[in-house]
Design an enzyme around this catalytic site. Structure first.
Site, mmCIF file in Angstrom:
data_model
loop_
_atom_site.group_PDB
_atom_site.id
_atom_site.type_symbol
_atom_site.label_atom_id
_atom_site.label_comp_id
_atom_site.label_asym_id
_atom_site.label_seq_id
_atom_site.Cartn_x
_atom_site.Cartn_y
_atom_site.Cartn_z
ATOM 1 N N ASP A 226 76.365 74.222 34.731
ATOM 2 C CA ASP A 226 76.098 74.679 33.358
ATOM 3 C C ASP A 226 76.143 73.513 32.374
ATOM 4 O O ASP A 226 75.806 73.691 31.202
ATOM 5 C CB ASP A 226 77.093 75.774 32.936
ATOM 6 C CG ASP A 226 78.533 75.366 33.158
ATOM 7 O OD1 ASP A 226 78.899 75.104 34.312
ATOM 8 O OD2 ASP A 226 79.289 75.291 32.177
ATOM 9 N N GLY B 4 85.897 80.235 20.195
ATOM 10 C CA GLY B 4 84.577 79.838 19.692
ATOM 11 C C GLY B 4 84.603 78.581 18.840
ATOM 12 O O GLY B 4 83.583 78.196 18.266
ATOM 13 N N GLY C 255 79.402 79.871 24.326
ATOM 14 C CA GLY C 255 80.629 80.541 23.895
ATOM 15 C C GLY C 255 81.123 80.037 22.553
ATOM 16 O O GLY C 255 81.951 80.678 21.899
ATOM 17 N N ARG C 256 80.635 78.890 22.157
ATOM 18 C CA ARG C 256 81.085 78.356 20.865
ATOM 19 C C ARG C 256 79.981 77.537 20.210
ATOM 20 O O ARG C 256 80.258 76.552 19.528
ATOM 21 C CB ARG C 256 82.333 77.509 21.036
ATOM 22 C CG ARG C 256 82.201 76.424 22.082
ATOM 23 C CD ARG C 256 83.328 75.462 21.900
ATOM 24 N NE ARG C 256 83.475 74.602 23.053
ATOM 25 C CZ ARG C 256 84.337 73.621 23.110
ATOM 26 N NH1 ARG C 256 85.127 73.384 22.088
ATOM 27 N NH2 ARG C 256 84.432 72.869 24.176
HETATM 28 P P1 AMP Z 1 82.713 73.584 28.865
HETATM 29 O O1 AMP Z 1 83.706 73.346 29.961
HETATM 30 O O2 AMP Z 1 83.105 73.055 27.524
HETATM 31 O O3 AMP Z 1 81.327 73.185 29.268
HETATM 32 O O4 AMP Z 1 82.689 75.167 28.640
HETATM 33 C C1 AMP Z 1 82.463 76.119 29.659
HETATM 34 C C2 AMP Z 1 82.115 77.414 29.027
HETATM 35 O O5 AMP Z 1 83.183 77.869 28.202
HETATM 36 C C3 AMP Z 1 80.889 77.382 28.144
HETATM 37 O O6 AMP Z 1 80.191 78.581 28.335
HETATM 38 C C4 AMP Z 1 81.453 77.259 26.760
HETATM 39 O O7 AMP Z 1 80.599 77.792 25.778
HETATM 40 C C5 AMP Z 1 82.750 78.043 26.866
HETATM 41 N N1 AMP Z 1 83.783 77.566 25.953
HETATM 42 C C6 AMP Z 1 84.465 76.403 26.015
HETATM 43 N N2 AMP Z 1 85.351 76.322 25.009
HETATM 44 C C7 AMP Z 1 85.254 77.457 24.290
HETATM 45 C C8 AMP Z 1 85.907 77.975 23.125
HETATM 46 N N3 AMP Z 1 86.858 77.309 22.482
HETATM 47 N N4 AMP Z 1 85.510 79.183 22.683
HETATM 48 C C9 AMP Z 1 84.546 79.884 23.324
HETATM 49 N N5 AMP Z 1 83.921 79.462 24.408
HETATM 50 C C10 AMP Z 1 84.251 78.268 24.900
HETATM 51 MG MG MG Z 2 79.614 73.180 28.965
#
Ligand code: AMP
Ligand code: MG
Length: 479
Positions: A254, A128, A94-95
């Site tokens: 994930d 993102g 997502g980013r």
């Molecule tokens: P995380 O908890 O950081 O592992 O993120 C979980 C999901 O949310 C993953 O698919 C990330 O890519 C997405 N994600 C987290 N933060 C952001 C953000 N600021 N913008 C877009 N996607 C995000």
């Molecule tokens: Mg993650």
């Protein structure tokens, strides 16, 4: 140092060999007025990049989203995953943008992933972007764990910017360039399993075996061999985390690497006091990812991966492979823990001696890592720091007596090679982040330099327990 300049890095992209359903092409979005915040020469060496031929300006342009490296065709991959026990059907990068891969100095190929590079089709409602504070944490932690010999993704550099992002307050966006032989997660397999795409799932498994577990092709059951090795690596990774007192904080499937690497640094922490129930993630209300839960959760995550592989591997085979998790973990944990205690040979009571040590720490609420350093002094003939930390009582005296009788002459030498003199405590990270947010990166560079050599003596504060205000900080997931 040998190596080439940034502009001569020629990227390929093996991941793009997979069919179109695996990813989406993306274009990193430029950061406003990007500047170099930090650079890891160790990580640069992995990909044969000569730091002298990578200027701050070039790095800022390439990794601040203004230019692409030769051959780079960035993409964002799709995955899903179990988050806090519940299934999230569609996640993905997502980013982050996978910029490509290139041959490393060790002969294997390394992927370059730009985290915080802007929106992708998998961003859902988020921006993102990544906050400077969170990429600094990822950078420091991955380089610190690598120096401690713990399998992890790496971090090449951080680019800061003047692009505002909106979290609990307004912050500035930054990127971190992540390096890893692969960024494939358990969640990639889950996505193709739950969307009922068996062909793609097989393609993914074949891809992982071909590029990362080629020896599994020699087995009669290559998919089982691959799964079995993932279980093994994951169990050993958990042993390393537990022995060091590392808490990941968000062990969703994930965030689990198919290569058994530490991946996706969020609200992680290293233990201050030895509290097995410690929860570092403020959003983890029920302690699903508490320190003591990590091995069990990792095994649960391996069950999720097994479920995804049921079309490729017989259930009974998967179960057998999974059943190795606990014994593999136990052996690795005891072995590594013994090194921290200065014991290299085997004795029947070792596991029990370790357990008794931990109970003393818990009762005394002693600092986990400082306790090992104090124990090193016991081995060296001075029990005072240890009894100061743990209490001058009968239980401690009894344990010390058993311990002294157990260790050999090489104990202190062994301990000095296995007990870090610096731990990336959250308060240390917070301090350098505070300075970095003011535009001063010298403390960050100094902390990074110390983390690169964890077994050397450094500034005294690096080896000491956290001050009261900095203990047991729990962080939010906001990043
Ligand atoms: P995380 O908890 O950081 O592992 O993120 C979980 C999901 O949310 C993953 O698919 C990330 O890519 C997405 N994600 C987290 N933060 C952001 C953000 N600021 N913008 C877009 N996607 C995000
Ligand atoms: Mg993650």
């Amino acid at each position: 140092m040998n190596g080439v300049g940034l502009e001569l890095l020629q990227l390929g992209n093996r991941f793009a060999e997979l069919s179109a359903s695996f990813y989406h092409p993306v274009t990193p979005q430029p950061l406003k007025n990007p500047f170099l915040v930090a650079f890891s020469t160790d990580a640069a060496a992995l990909i044969g990049l000569d730091p002298c031929q990578a200027s701050a300006q070039q790095l800022s342009e390439y990794f601040g989203g203004h230019r692409l490296l030769p051959g780079s065709e960035p993409l964002a991959s799709v995955y899903s995953g179990h988050q806090f026990g519940g299934y999230s059907a569609q996640l993905g990068d997502g980013r982050a943008a996978l910029l490509g891969d290139l041959p490393g100095s060790d002969g294997q190929r390394w992927e370059l992933q730009l985290k915080g590079s802007g929106k992708t089709p998998y961003s859902r409602h988020a921006d993102g972007r990544a906050a400077l504070r969170s990429v600094i944490r990822e950078y420091l932690a991955s380089e610190a764990l690598a120096a401690l010999g713990v399998p992890t993704t790496r971090a090449l550099c951080i680019i800061g910017s003047e692009t505002p992002i909106y979290r609990e307050s307004i912050e500035s966006a930054a990127t971190v360039v992540r390096l890893s032989p692969s960024h494939i997660r358990f969640g990639h397999f889950e996505y193709f399993y739950y969307t009922r795409q068996p062909e793609q799932l097989k393609q993914l498994a074949d891809f992982v075996i071909e590029h990362h577990y080629p020896h599994c092709n020699e087995s009669e059951k290559p998919y089982l061999a691959m799964y079995s090795e993932v279980v093994e690596r994951t169990a050993k990774l958990m042993a390393s985390w537990q022995v060091l007192g590392f808490c990941h904080g968000v062990m969703n499937t994930d965030n689990m690497s198919i290569l058994g690497l530490t991946l996706d640094y969020g609200p992680f922490a290293f233990l201050d006091e030895y509290q097995p129930d410690y929860i570092c993630n403020r959003s983890d209300e029920h302690g699903r990812y508490a320190y003591r839960q990590q091995p069990a959760v990792a095994m649960w995550n391996c069950v999720c991966l097994a479920q995804s592989l049921t079309g490729l591997v017989k259930q009974t085979d998967l179960e057998q492979a999974l059943n190795r998790f606990e014994p593999l973990y136990a052996v690795a944990y005891t072995e590594q823990m013994k090194l921290r205690l200065g014991m290299s040979d085997k004795a029947p009571q070792d596991a029990e001696l370790i357990e008794a040590f931990l109970q003393l720490l818990q009762q005394a609420k002693a600092d986990y890592n400082a306790a090992f350093l104090a124990l090193e002094q016991v081995a060296d003939g001075d029990p005072e720091p240890f009894t100061l930390l743990l209490g001058d009582n009968e239980a401690v005296a009894d344990w010390l007596q058993r311990y002294r009788a157990r260790i050999g002459v090489n104990a202190t030498e062994l301990m000095s090679r296995h007990n870090p003199r610096i731990i990336l405590r959250n308060y240390l990270a917070q301090q350098v982040i505070g300075r970095a947010e003011q535009g001063d990166f010298t403390d960050l560079a100094q902390l990074h330099a110390a983390l690169r050599e964890p077994y050397k003596e450094h500034l005294e504060i690096y080896s000491q327990a956290s001050p009261e205000w900095g203990k047991n900080l729990s962080l939010s997931c906001s990043s």
